[in-house]
Design a protein around this motif. Structure first.
Motif, mmCIF file in Angstrom:
data_model
loop_
_atom_site.group_PDB
_atom_site.id
_atom_site.type_symbol
_atom_site.label_atom_id
_atom_site.label_comp_id
_atom_site.label_asym_id
_atom_site.label_seq_id
_atom_site.Cartn_x
_atom_site.Cartn_y
_atom_site.Cartn_z
ATOM 1 N N GLY A 70 6.379 -36.379 21.051
ATOM 2 C CA GLY A 70 6.410 -35.612 19.810
ATOM 3 C C GLY A 70 5.070 -35.707 19.097
ATOM 4 O O GLY A 70 4.022 -35.464 19.693
ATOM 5 N N ALA A 71 5.100 -36.089 17.830
ATOM 6 C CA ALA A 71 3.873 -36.135 17.043
ATOM 7 C C ALA A 71 3.385 -37.563 16.852
ATOM 8 O O ALA A 71 4.137 -38.524 16.974
ATOM 9 N N HIS A 72 2.118 -37.702 16.534
ATOM 10 C CA HIS A 72 1.595 -38.997 16.141
ATOM 11 C C HIS A 72 2.383 -39.464 14.905
ATOM 12 O O HIS A 72 2.683 -38.663 14.016
ATOM 13 N N THR B 77 -1.052 -28.927 18.811
ATOM 14 C CA THR B 77 0.092 -29.243 19.670
ATOM 15 C C THR B 77 -0.238 -30.312 20.714
ATOM 16 O O THR B 77 0.567 -31.204 20.965
ATOM 17 N N LYS B 78 -1.421 -30.225 21.310
ATOM 18 C CA LYS B 78 -1.773 -31.168 22.374
ATOM 19 C C LYS B 78 -2.540 -32.379 21.849
ATOM 20 O O LYS B 78 -2.898 -33.252 22.625
ATOM 21 N N VAL B 79 -2.815 -32.405 20.551
ATOM 22 C CA VAL B 79 -3.620 -33.489 19.989
ATOM 23 C C VAL B 79 -2.915 -34.099 18.773
ATOM 24 O O VAL B 79 -3.471 -34.192 17.689
ATOM 25 N N GLY B 80 -1.657 -34.453 18.973
ATOM 26 C CA GLY B 80 -1.003 -35.261 17.960
ATOM 27 C C GLY B 80 -0.014 -34.570 17.046
ATOM 28 O O GLY B 80 0.729 -35.233 16.336
ATOM 29 N N ALA B 81 0.011 -33.236 17.037
ATOM 30 C CA ALA B 81 0.988 -32.538 16.202
ATOM 31 C C ALA B 81 2.224 -32.200 17.027
ATOM 32 O O ALA B 81 2.206 -32.232 18.255
ATOM 33 N N ASP C 116 -9.010 -38.795 6.909
ATOM 34 C CA ASP C 116 -9.656 -39.988 7.481
ATOM 35 C C ASP C 116 -9.953 -39.835 8.973
ATOM 36 O O ASP C 116 -9.884 -40.815 9.737
ATOM 37 N N GLY C 117 -10.215 -38.631 9.406
ATOM 38 C CA GLY C 117 -10.665 -38.443 10.787
ATOM 39 C C GLY C 117 -9.638 -38.744 11.858
ATOM 40 O O GLY C 117 -9.995 -39.050 13.010
ATOM 41 N N LEU C 118 -8.349 -38.693 11.510
ATOM 42 C CA LEU C 118 -7.330 -39.036 12.514
ATOM 43 C C LEU C 118 -7.475 -38.179 13.772
ATOM 44 O O LEU C 118 -7.383 -38.694 14.895
ATOM 45 N N TYR C 119 -7.714 -36.890 13.582
ATOM 46 C CA TYR C 119 -7.825 -35.981 14.729
ATOM 47 C C TYR C 119 -8.878 -36.478 15.725
ATOM 48 O O TYR C 119 -8.669 -36.485 16.936
ATOM 49 N N ARG D 45 -3.054 -33.257 39.029
ATOM 50 C CA ARG D 45 -3.656 -33.480 37.713
ATOM 51 C C ARG D 45 -2.970 -34.642 37.009
ATOM 52 O O ARG D 45 -1.733 -34.706 36.958
ATOM 53 N N PHE D 46 -3.774 -35.540 36.470
ATOM 54 C CA PHE D 46 -3.301 -36.623 35.615
ATOM 55 C C PHE D 46 -3.907 -36.413 34.232
ATOM 56 O O PHE D 46 -5.100 -36.182 34.110
ATOM 57 N N VAL D 47 -3.063 -36.515 33.224
ATOM 58 C CA VAL D 47 -3.516 -36.210 31.870
ATOM 59 C C VAL D 47 -3.238 -37.395 30.947
ATOM 60 O O VAL D 47 -2.172 -38.008 31.025
ATOM 61 N N THR D 48 -4.208 -37.703 30.120
ATOM 62 C CA THR D 48 -3.961 -38.688 29.055
ATOM 63 C C THR D 48 -3.872 -37.938 27.730
ATOM 64 O O THR D 48 -4.187 -36.753 27.656
ATOM 65 N N SER D 49 -3.450 -38.665 26.717
ATOM 66 C CA SER D 49 -3.369 -38.029 25.398
ATOM 67 C C SER D 49 -3.503 -39.107 24.334
ATOM 68 O O SER D 49 -3.693 -40.292 24.640
ATOM 69 N N TRP D 50 -3.343 -38.702 23.092
ATOM 70 C CA TRP D 50 -3.314 -39.653 21.976
ATOM 71 C C TRP D 50 -2.219 -40.688 22.179
ATOM 72 O O TRP D 50 -2.282 -41.794 21.631
ATOM 73 N N ALA D 51 -1.205 -40.369 22.997
ATOM 74 C CA ALA D 51 -0.045 -41.244 23.121
ATOM 75 C C ALA D 51 -0.110 -42.159 24.343
ATOM 76 O O ALA D 51 0.771 -42.984 24.554
ATOM 77 N N THR D 52 -1.148 -42.014 25.148
ATOM 78 C CA THR D 52 -1.233 -42.821 26.367
ATOM 79 C C THR D 52 -1.608 -44.271 26.027
ATOM 80 O O THR D 52 -2.527 -44.506 25.254
ATOM 81 N N SER D 53 -0.894 -45.211 26.653
ATOM 82 C CA SER D 53 -1.207 -46.618 26.386
ATOM 83 C C SER D 53 -1.961 -47.232 27.560
ATOM 84 O O SER D 53 -1.822 -46.793 28.709
ATOM 85 N N ILE D 54 -2.731 -48.248 27.274
ATOM 86 C CA ILE D 54 -3.449 -48.967 28.340
ATOM 87 C C ILE D 54 -2.451 -49.613 29.289
ATOM 88 O O ILE D 54 -2.694 -49.699 30.500
#
Lengths: 341, 341, 341, 341
Positions: free
Chosen positions: B11-13, B205-209, B253-256, B322-331
């Motif tokens: 979902g969203a950040h 949509t693909k960056v946290g919203a 605060d630059g979250l994006y 294809r492998f994709v990471t995002s804002w939600a990907t964890s180490i």
């Protein structure tokens, strides 16, 4: 400030928002193929008693109308609607932009004049010159209408019969469906409505969701590749879950119906307030929108304390204004309104 | 199961969701005219250093592309795009459905071949027969591209110069813009991009919203009555706050930019993992999408533990995935992937 | 059999056909760029006293309406027309298929109710909600109307003034223009009409040509790349000479006006015949179409000897039928009709 | 001046014009419902050996392509065509303006690469993501192609088989069909072509008519209300006789085939002239269009005495030019050309 301007001024019902929060980090497949959407669709089928229904989630009313109407009509067909219908006047020409004429017919208190509709259709098919005209392909109704009124069960049967006689589709725009079904004046149930229509949508945006309308094809009669048509219209969300989760919450334990009921009760309280103040009603609305005749000079003064909307000029000295309740309206705000009036 | 299938599976950040919750019950005006939308637009203008920019919020990438392109092109014009561009292949013909040709041009690693574009345009305007053809009216680029690659500043200047020479508009599809700007390989800033384009969108949509794309006309150059065109396309939300609140959170605060940076760092970790395993890369992507060449027989096995997407056939024995990471990907998920590979 | 069914039942006036034959084997450039088209355009400019006019030849009335209206309107605009206008009812939705709403307004005897039009437009621009509606962009009139009636010079000035006040375009559909200009009741000349309209077309198909309508932009105000838009609509003929040669003949030595005059004289004779027979007229038409009220049972009998068209039901016992004269109607056929009646 | 610039520089074959003159004053019903149209249609059915065929007359090639393609495709479908096809490049985006993508595929000497087409279609239907793409719905070929080349019977069978395998429609644009069928290289007859296509058109404009293309649905498979769709496209002529009479003349006593034969014979003579002069041919064309490679500096000089068309740049020093013969080309003009070269 008191707010009666519309039924989309707040965000979502808390239970809806909570569902979004609870499910937020579950990884789900995209474009409405996820389990939450499946669950929401199952609940809607259940509520409609249509176990083969095709259900699709869209973002708003104009979008739903445009996508549904343009996907179902043949190129030579138009859609019949009340001249006051949302598709006729308040969609910036969305239907025409998709290539189809909205054939505007006489209406009364927001309702399509069914006799006039039958006369029009019958004359059309009797006209030997009709190949040079737009073929009627669908009847569009709003339920409730833009003026808060309702078609009776008998009227819906008449419309169904008209559609059957001339092979037209019957489509109900349910932007405020929850507020229709909750009205004591409403003599159809959701499942009856579903059995009478070829397609309709259950409005979420105005009934507790942040966004979302559930388009239902009750007989599993969605057009081929409807998903592709949704995509082509720019109406397919990558995160379909946003719509699915909200409808999943709205159709759990009858929340949608409870929200509808609350708004109608608040509208009844509102009516009582206005009656006690001696106000004149423009028409008798059994749902969440109330239309009051007010003296022009009172409008500005009232606006200092209350938000409501100007509807139309009534006569030289009076105007019609609209007060709207919703799932979010509190009895306190209505009591406060009484003091202000 | 590990999830690297796309950048819209969650979902969203949390900060975005929280903003929706905090503002949920404030009564606000509809259709994007509210204060939260105004605040979000102000933040975006600030981030773009375009103080006269017109900003509009839409729901998704295909919708943004369709509305922007069809509103800006004249009827006799088409849009130039890489043959691999999103508008060329993955929008179900949305641009054509709005009446305009996508003029597909050669591309390399997802990037429009700028020399080929100049040759095409130059030949078009030299052709005395061009009144029988579709006029080039706009250049569409994705930034980053569908293959994760980036145009350099020098290339963007070249595109700008092409557009200036032939009076074309330059439009950047920023569905994953946050992941471009955060890449160490990216040599343009958001404000530089804004100064080079006639219009672009900042993908939410693909960056946290949950949903949302911010269309920016940097010079206050939105077409007349653009809101009406949005409505006509079925793209205007009654609760504009849903989009405004999310962008307001993303641009505070630059979250994006932080979300972008995180995803790119995770992509770097992912690359390292694949390198350590000796994998071959289909191309060098400096952003959050990574394309790996994998033996066909390994695909099904790997899918038991990891979600990723098949991209295309590479040769008889190998495929591109294809492998994709995002804002939600964890180490942690990347470490876990290393064990699985 | 006598023929009064319409004004397109014969081919072309002999002088028109002869011009085609005379010029038949001259090799000419295509798509309307040839000398014969240039000559015809010069004659039309002369006849309109518009020396900078842009003139384009199209094939038929619906085509002209569709191409002109869709090329001139912006995407958010519709065209105002009488509810009885050709674009409203008899073009199979051609305008809507091009994406624009025909905003149907009240009319009387085929003529747009100018007061109602002004009220509509004025209310539209006063409505603060108008961004959700279709903007009025053009006023369409037929001259003469579908019912044979004419706007007076004073009415045309009123329409021009309405258009000036709200920046609307004024477009006159002149499918039967020759029959208007030749009427003794007509108090405008072709050049006056040209000075009042933004665009109009001079109908050829119904006034002596085999095919063809001349679209005139009196102030050289054709939209950019109009030829490309004609092509895109499938309306550009390779052998533009077919249209050019016919208009060249029609506008040589005032033939077009002579044909108009003949038809109107024949209509006057026809009226006299019906008056002598005691017939009732549905309305007073000063041009080549006459509408008679006739008893239902007489229709079939009369049809054995005369072709005419059924227009509409008048009351339970009577119908409105239409008798039409044209450039090709002979006094003998009218005398013969008198004997039949 | 000698004229080899195209096959529409003259008017109509004298027999065609004569038919128009002979029938000119017969009163006939409108919109193609008259007896002359019926006669012409019967002759065409006979010539195609398709006794149930639906035949419609349209005005030009782009119009025919637009009306046919947009009427037959579903909204989610596009049309496959050679990248050099008329619908791909020379129709000002008419197909896209009707809402459909032209899916451009590789071609060789004007002919669609059938293997590439099969690969494309097969990959499309194998792609699990194809709901986000434009569905292939039809294969468009030109016969002969824009470069004068022909598909062999075997190739047409292959195309038919591709269409059958994937339920696509096969449509042949026969703008110059008469010049294909008359070529000694052509190994299909008109009736064979009709049996292989779902729809095709027989070009009149370039083969002896003033205007007109006959659209044939060989199996009586015209779409429902096709006449209304023609009207909606602005393509229905009031005086349908104009088209009917011409095709009636063209298909009487095989005139159409004779005209085709004459043009191909003249093309053979033309080829001989060029061969004798040592000219290089760009490709081997067996029909009425010939493509010659000529030194750039010779073009202007030759243009002083001969009209022909520039086709494209060949290399730095040479260009491809096109010489066209038609039903109207005389042997004298070819002899004269030989002297000029």
């Amino acid at each position: 400030m008191l707010y009666f301007i519309n039924d989309y001024q707040e965000g979502a019902h808390p239970a809806v928002l909570e569902r979004l929060a609870q499910t937020n980090l579950i990884p789900l497949s995209g474009y409405g193929t996820d389990e939450i959407c499946q669950s929401a669709k199952a609940r809607i089928r259940e509520a409609c008693a249509c176990h083969n229904a095709d259900v699709f989630f869209l973002s708003g009313g104009t979008q739903a109308n445009r996508v549904v109407i343009s996907s179902l009509l043949k190129q030579y067909e138009g859609v019949l609607a009340a001249a006051t219908g949302h598709v006729s006047v308040h969609e910036s020409g969305a239907i025409e932009a998709s290539g189809h004429k909205v054939i505007e017919l006489p209406s009364s208190e927001g309702k399509l004049d069914i006799r006039a509709a039958r006369e029009f259709v019958s004359a059309f098919f009797a006209d030997e010159n009709n190949e040079h005209m737009v073929f009627p392909g669908m009847v569009y109704i709003s339920f409730p209408t833009e003026l808060g009124t309702l078609y009776s069960r008998a009227e819906l049967l008449e419309l169904r019969s008209l559609c059957d006689d001339y092979k037209l589709l019957l489509y109900a725009d349910g932007a405020r469906l929850g507020y229709a079904l909750a009205s004591p004046e409403c003599d159809v149930t959701l499942s009856e409505l579903a059995s009478l229509c070829d397609v309709f949508y259950i409005g979420g945006t105005k009934v507790g969701a942040l966004i979302g309308e559930a388009v239902v094809f009750p007989k599993g009669n969605a057009p081929q590749h409807f998903l592709t048509l949704i995509k082509q219209n720019g109406a397919l969300l990558a995160k379909g879950r946003l719509l699915g989760a909200q409808f999943d919450a709205l159709f759990e334990d009858g929340l949608y119906f409870k929200l509808g009921k609350h708004a109608v009760q608040m509208a009844d309280e509102l009516k009582e307030v206005f009656k006690r103040k001696g106000a004149r009603f423009y028409l008798e609305s059994p749902t969440n929108q109330q239309f009051i005749i007010i003296r022009n000079e009172e409008i500005e003064k009232l606006r200092e304390k209350v938000q409501f909307s100007f509807w139309e000029k009534y006569d030289e000295e009076n105007s019609v204004v609209r007060f709207v309740t919703s799932w979010a309206t509190s009895i306190e705000s209505i009591n406060a309104l009484e003091k202000v009036l």
